[in-house]
Design an enzyme around this catalytic site. Structure first.
Site, mmCIF file in Angstrom:
data_model
loop_
_atom_site.group_PDB
_atom_site.id
_atom_site.type_symbol
_atom_site.label_atom_id
_atom_site.label_comp_id
_atom_site.label_asym_id
_atom_site.label_seq_id
_atom_site.Cartn_x
_atom_site.Cartn_y
_atom_site.Cartn_z
ATOM 1 N N CYS A 16 2.771 2.298 -4.570
ATOM 2 C CA CYS A 16 2.523 2.027 -3.148
ATOM 3 C C CYS A 16 3.732 2.341 -2.251
ATOM 4 O O CYS A 16 4.015 3.500 -2.025
ATOM 5 C CB CYS A 16 1.990 0.617 -2.963
ATOM 6 S SG CYS A 16 0.777 0.574 -1.648
ATOM 7 N N HIS A 40 -2.882 0.293 -6.767
ATOM 8 C CA HIS A 40 -2.247 -0.783 -7.541
ATOM 9 C C HIS A 40 -2.773 -0.878 -8.971
ATOM 10 O O HIS A 40 -3.774 -1.555 -9.207
ATOM 11 C CB HIS A 40 -2.426 -2.118 -6.806
ATOM 12 C CG HIS A 40 -1.650 -2.158 -5.534
ATOM 13 N ND1 HIS A 40 -0.322 -2.502 -5.480
ATOM 14 C CD2 HIS A 40 -1.997 -1.815 -4.281
ATOM 15 C CE1 HIS A 40 0.118 -2.399 -4.255
ATOM 16 N NE2 HIS A 40 -0.880 -1.979 -3.487
ATOM 17 N N GLU A 82 -1.633 -2.591 -11.211
ATOM 18 C CA GLU A 82 -1.528 -3.996 -11.674
ATOM 19 C C GLU A 82 -2.712 -4.820 -11.155
ATOM 20 O O GLU A 82 -2.786 -6.030 -11.423
ATOM 21 C CB GLU A 82 -0.194 -4.609 -11.210
ATOM 22 C CG GLU A 82 -0.098 -5.043 -9.751
ATOM 23 C CD GLU A 82 0.100 -3.878 -8.784
ATOM 24 O OE1 GLU A 82 0.031 -2.715 -9.208
ATOM 25 O OE2 GLU A 82 0.302 -4.147 -7.572
HETATM 26 N N1 LIG Z 1 1.235 -2.163 -0.681
HETATM 27 C C1 LIG Z 1 2.212 -1.402 -0.256
HETATM 28 O O1 LIG Z 1 3.221 -1.175 -0.927
HETATM 29 C C2 LIG Z 1 2.081 -0.890 1.151
HETATM 30 C C3 LIG Z 1 3.011 0.221 1.512
HETATM 31 C C4 LIG Z 1 3.199 0.377 2.994
HETATM 32 N N2 LIG Z 1 3.747 -0.823 3.556
HETATM 33 C C5 LIG Z 1 1.883 0.718 3.657
HETATM 34 O O2 LIG Z 1 1.310 -0.086 4.354
HETATM 35 O O3 LIG Z 1 1.402 1.813 3.473
#
Ligand SMILES: NC(=O)CC[C@H](N)C(=O)O
Length: 368
Positions: free
Chosen positions: A246, A331, A333
């Site tokens: 992410c 994700h 996880e």
């Molecule tokens: N879940 C995250 O790591 C989000 C990554 C970043 N803050 C976004 O909104 O794209």
């Protein structure tokens, strides 16, 4: 206790307050997951955001001691259609209203969250305020429009000092940009010997810990607000295998010369289909991101796109063509959501093993 939700475009919803009685301003984002509200409200990537859930009944299985993704929630507010007052589950310890009151976070119920979501989808991301019914909406709107959202969320939620989470397996340095604990759990499940470090640790400091691999965690905000992390990743590339998730994926892309952009309304939910371009397989994934890697910026970089989102074609996975490093926007996880992509942790450990074998072979050929 009546409360109002005021959006930057002038829309006003009236609902019933729960949790803390404070007023709050933040970016309003929607999540379409039907379950998993506890993991969502405690995911540090939502720092500074007001989260609304499209599923109409929230809180029905309460809050339990196991499902947190961080110790203290970083969200600025919670918007639901119905906040269950009588949660029922064998693990339940608290209602969401009691929990939000304890953590001093305002919530508002009785809102048509699907209508709210349609407004966000049409308009694009909007700032919003949860405030008391007695506030003058015109004044709140003025304040809302003038408010610049914070850009130091990673600093706020990252650990301040390194800490170990020991195991007997491979040593992994996990860079905490606002880490969901699910990532640490997945590494510990595979017996990794983990050291969690703050977001502003340098590449030299990380390499001095002799890691077998480095994980770049998820985290809140715009990746461009964390230039020190981009410098750190540049220093790690080619020196140690890297796996990013992410925000970690976005920072990796920036470190490799690609670009990121803010999306119109982001991906947040538990059923986002992602296609693996190498195998053709589709995985259902858990997602929470409002930025993405810009497709046009890949061609001049050493990166290859490995995964795409089937809903809108955005980039969901990358790998480096020359050094051992890969990242995903979603994700693996889960927490909450499907575990289809869980095997990426094995892929990371395999990448570490191959890198070790290559290193050993290179040493042997030098000796010869
Ligand atoms: N879940 C995250 O790591 C989000 C990554 C970043 N803050 C976004 O909104 O794209």
């Amino acid at each position: 206790m009546k409360k109002q939700l005021i959006l930057e475009d002038g829309t006003i919803f009236i609902g019933k307050g729960f949790g803390s009685d404070t007023n709050s301003i933040g970016e309003v984002v929607f999540n379409t997951g039907m379950t998993g509200y506890q993991e969502i409200l405690s995911d540090p990537s939502y720092c500074g955001q007001i989260v609304t859930l499209t599923y109409p009944l929230i809180g029905n299985y309460g809050i339990n001691r196991d499902d947190f993704e961080s110790i203290s929630p970083a969200i600025s507010g919670f918007i639901v259609k119905e906040a269950s007052e009588f949660p029922s589950n064998w693990r339940n310890e608290q209602s969401i209203a009691e929990y939000f009151e304890m953590k001093n976070i305002p919530g508002i119920a009785g809102i048509d969250t699907r209508k709210l979501t349609r407004i966000i989808r049409q308009h694009g991301t909007l700032k919003g305020a949860i405030c008391s019914i007695s506030e003058n909406p015109e004044l709140i709107l003025e304040k809302l429009r003038a408010t610049k959202l914070r850009n130091d969320q990673v600093k706020k939620v990252s650990t301040k000092t390194p800490y170990p989470s020991p195991g007997r397996g491979r040593r992994v340095v996990l860079v905490d940009f606002g880490m969901k604990h699910g990532i640490l759990r997945e590494l510990n499940k595979r017996d990794c010997d983990v050291i969690v470090v703050p977001y502003n640790t340098t590449a030299e400091e990380i390499l001095s810990m002799s890691p077998d691999g480095v994980m770049l965690s998820n985290g809140p905000g715009d990746p461009k607000d964390v230039p020190e992390a981009i410098t750190m990743i540049k220093g790690l590339l080619g020196n140690v295998p890297i796996f990013g998730i992410c925000l970690g994926h976005q920072l990796f892309a920036l470190a490799c010369g690609a670009n990121t952009e803010k999306m119109k309304f982001g991906h947040r939910g538990s059923n986002h289909p992602v296609k693996d371009l190498q195998t053709g397989k589709v995985a259902l994934t858990s997602q929470n991101h409002g930025y993405s890697v810009e497709e046009n910026s890949i061609s001049g970089s050493p990166l290859e796109v490995t995964h795409i989102a089937l809903n809108d074609g955005t980039i969901e996975g990358l790998k480096h063509k020359e050094v051992p490093a890969f990242t995903v926007q979603y994700h693996p996880e889960a927490s909450p959501g499907p575990e289809d992509a869980n095997g990426l942790f094995e892929q990371f450990l395999q990448m570490i093993e191959s890198h070790k074998e290559e290193g050993a072979a290179a040493c042997q050929s030098v000796q010869i």
